[in-house]
Design a protein around this motif. Structure first.
Motif, PDB file in Angstrom:
ATOM      1  N   GLY A   1      -0.978  13.128   2.447  1.00 35.40           N
ATOM      2  CA  GLY A   1      -0.512  11.919   1.784  1.00 35.40           C
ATOM      3  C   GLY A   1      -1.557  11.284   0.889  1.00 35.40           C
ATOM      4  O   GLY A   1      -1.244  10.397   0.089  1.00 35.40           O
TER       5      GLY A   1
ATOM      6  N   LEU B  81       0.515  12.820  -4.379  1.00 27.86           N
ATOM      7  CA  LEU B  81       0.734  11.447  -4.840  1.00 27.86           C
ATOM      8  C   LEU B  81       1.389  11.425  -6.217  1.00 27.86           C
ATOM      9  O   LEU B  81       2.225  10.555  -6.504  1.00 27.86           O
TER      10      LEU B  81
ATOM     11  N   SER C 177       5.989   6.718  -5.711  1.00 29.82           N
ATOM     12  CA  SER C 177       7.049   5.812  -5.264  1.00 29.82           C
ATOM     13  C   SER C 177       6.818   4.413  -5.827  1.00 29.82           C
ATOM     14  O   SER C 177       5.679   3.984  -6.035  1.00 29.82           O
TER      15      SER C 177
ATOM     16  N   ASP D  27       5.763   2.327   1.148  1.00 32.02           N
ATOM     17  CA  ASP D  27       5.580   3.776   1.328  1.00 32.02           C
ATOM     18  C   ASP D  27       4.099   4.156   1.432  1.00 32.02           C
ATOM     19  O   ASP D  27       3.780   5.284   1.796  1.00 32.02           O
ATOM     20  N   TYR D  28       3.191   3.208   1.105  1.00 31.36           N
ATOM     21  CA  TYR D  28       1.765   3.494   1.059  1.00 31.36           C
ATOM     22  C   TYR D  28       1.010   2.719   2.142  1.00 31.36           C
ATOM     23  O   TYR D  28       1.400   1.598   2.506  1.00 31.36           O
TER      24      TYR D  28
ATOM     25  N   CYS E 138      -2.486   5.908   0.393  1.00 26.60           N
ATOM     26  CA  CYS E 138      -1.919   7.221   0.721  1.00 26.60           C
ATOM     27  C   CYS E 138      -0.470   7.082   1.165  1.00 26.60           C
ATOM     28  O   CYS E 138      -0.072   6.037   1.696  1.00 26.60           O
ATOM     29  N   LEU E 139       0.325   8.127   0.974  1.00 26.43           N
ATOM     30  CA  LEU E 139       1.734   8.115   1.379  1.00 26.43           C
ATOM     31  C   LEU E 139       1.849   8.235   2.896  1.00 26.43           C
ATOM     32  O   LEU E 139       1.416   9.235   3.486  1.00 26.43           O
TER      33      LEU E 139
ATOM     34  N   TYR F 106       3.879  11.300   4.603  1.00 25.07           N
ATOM     35  CA  TYR F 106       3.290  12.636   4.505  1.00 25.07           C
ATOM     36  C   TYR F 106       2.057  12.779   5.395  1.00 25.07           C
ATOM     37  O   TYR F 106       1.810  13.856   5.953  1.00 25.07           O
TER      38      TYR F 106
END
Length: 464
Positions: free
Chosen positions: A312, A318, A323, A328-329, A334-335, A338
């Motif tokens: 992520g 990314l 997004s 989402d972060y 970072c995502l 993921y």
């Protein structure tokens, strides 16, 4: 429009825009449509023979279409048009000025320019022109014959690069060699005692057929983990001749199974099927576990199984999955979903390792914690000599435009890509790989630090 005309061409389908298929111009007085039934082209044919050898149009081929050559999707975008214009304006007089002023042979200059601009007439390119039916490499008869395959992935090319790599290594650390499965001969036994690499660029843990059956984009190569293990068995007689010799040799050897599985995950991400990605985890873990068991049965005593990185935080991921939702972060940028998947995968892998330890107590099975080893760099980058800017640290050093300096149409090393002033200040190199500075810190964390469980034997050296 004239400036972009080179990027537009016709993608041939049923050939309704090409009347020469129906006109009766052949020597026999019939149409070309009625006599074109050959499926292979001999390049020694005359031009007329080549034309006649082209496959006849088929209704299922779809209509002819005008397509844009500036993107991999063949769809026009303003950004690709801008980059195409800039590339034409800068490509020769800008980045390539040094090449053309080089005093070496002109044929080498020309070859380098053609390779960098995808102008070499490899089978993949020839097939697009209709001057060859098969895209497959005529040397290995397995992979598409692209420029990168010819110059890097073809066995002889791989052997050449490894030989050059060994020369560079020797100049820094003395007579040490890295042997691959591609450059073994009867005189290589002593060299192999210093290490053998069976890894292959772009390889997956699972076979291509797994992805094909599930409608997932297939990996670029089918040199999966099971294939690499077969290479090991094939080359084992070069390493040791008898059971006693093998036992003695393998007791002093370290077997590293991976990191592998990351490319499998990327195939799901590229296919936009992340919601189904957890279903692949049991198959990945089983593949790695099976290979580990097979190595133990072959005599391996000390083995390393690495986990996966925090994907992520990867600049390529990314970019591909950007997004607009802040939730989402995480706090690092970072995502979350993921990284959560990577942690889930690593937990399943560690559970399997624990089972193996109980089943094969004679073997020392070490888990490499790649996830936390790398994530610490993102958490406190300035502590390790990287830039401290929260947004900048997630960017790739080498790449194209975009918020993470990664452009899926402009790869690192191509004409219009750019490189950061100081790669040692960045964690990510090109959207897929880390910088040398990052890998050095990860290596220290594994060899000297707390990210190997259990720890390796007392290292004979420290990483400066």
């Amino acid at each position: 429009m004239g400036k972009f005309s080179a990027e537009y061409y016709v993608a041939v389908g049923r050939r309704e825009q090409h009347q020469f298929w129906l006109n009766k111009w052949t020597p026999s007085g019939t149409s070309l449509m009625s006599i074109t039934n050959q499926t292979n082209i001999d390049t020694t044919f005359s031009v007329k023979d080549v034309v006649i050898a082209l496959p006849a149009p088929n209704y299922t081929d779809g209509p002819d279409n005008t397509v844009w050559g500036g993107t991999n999707t063949r769809k026009f975008t303003i950004q690709s048009a801008y980059e195409s214009l800039n590339n034409r304006a800068q490509s020769i007089e800008g980045e390539w000025k040094a090449l053309w002023s080089w005093k070496g042979p002109h044929r080498i200059q020309t070859f380098m320019w053609m390779a960098a601009h995808e102008r070499l007439l490899a089978n993949y390119r020839r097939s697009k022109w209709g001057v060859g039916i098969s895209t497959t490499c005529s040397g290995c008869d397995k992979n598409n014959e692209t420029t990168i395959h010819v110059l890097r992935d073809f066995p002889i090319a791989t052997q050449t690069w490894i030989s050059l790599q060994n020369l560079v290594i020797e100049s820094f650390v003395g007579k040490t060699k890295i042997i691959s499965n591609q450059n073994i001969d009867n005189n290589s036994q002593e060299d192999m005692k210093k290490g053998v690499n069976f890894a292959f660029s772009g390889a997956s843990a699972l076979k291509k057929i797994y992805f094909a059956r599930r409608g997932i984009i297939e990996p670029q190569t089918d040199h999966s983990l099971s294939v690499q293990f077969e290479w090991f068995k094939k080359l084992k007689p070069f390493m040791c001749k008898s059971k006693k010799e093998c036992t003695s040799y393998f007791k002093k050897s370290l077997f590293i199974v991976g990191e592998i599985g990351g490319n499998d995950v990327l195939q799901y991400i590229s296919s936009k099927k992340f919601t189904k990605i957890r279903k692949v985890v049991p198959y990945l873990v089983e593949s790695i576990t099976h290979t580990t068991i097979s190595l133990i049965k072959e005599g391996a005593v000390e083995l390393v199984i690495p986990g996966n990185f925090p994907i992520g935080c990867n600049a390529g991921v990314l970019t591909n999955l950007i997004s607009t939702k802040k939730e989402d972060y995480d706090e690092l940028g970072c995502l979350i979903a993921y990284n959560a998947f990577a942690e889930y995968y690593n937990e399943q892998l560690k559970n399997s390792i624990e089972t193996l330890r109980h089943k094969y107590p004679q073997a020392k099975i070490i888990y490499f914690d790649y996830y936390n080893n790398l994530k610490r760099l993102y958490q406190t980058p300035q502590q390790y000599g990287f830039i401290s800017d929260k947004e900048e640290i997630l960017k790739a050093c080498c790449g194209g435009s975009g918020p993470y300096h990664v452009n899926l149409e402009i790869f690192c090393g191509t004409g219009s890509s750019t490189v950061c002033p100081d790669p040692s200040k960045y964690i990510n190199w090109d959207g897929s790989h880390l910088t040398e500075a990052s890998y050095k810190l990860i290596a220290k964390g594994l060899v000297e630090g707390p990210f190997a469980n259990p720890s390796l034997k007392t290292p004979l050296f420290n990483i400066a």
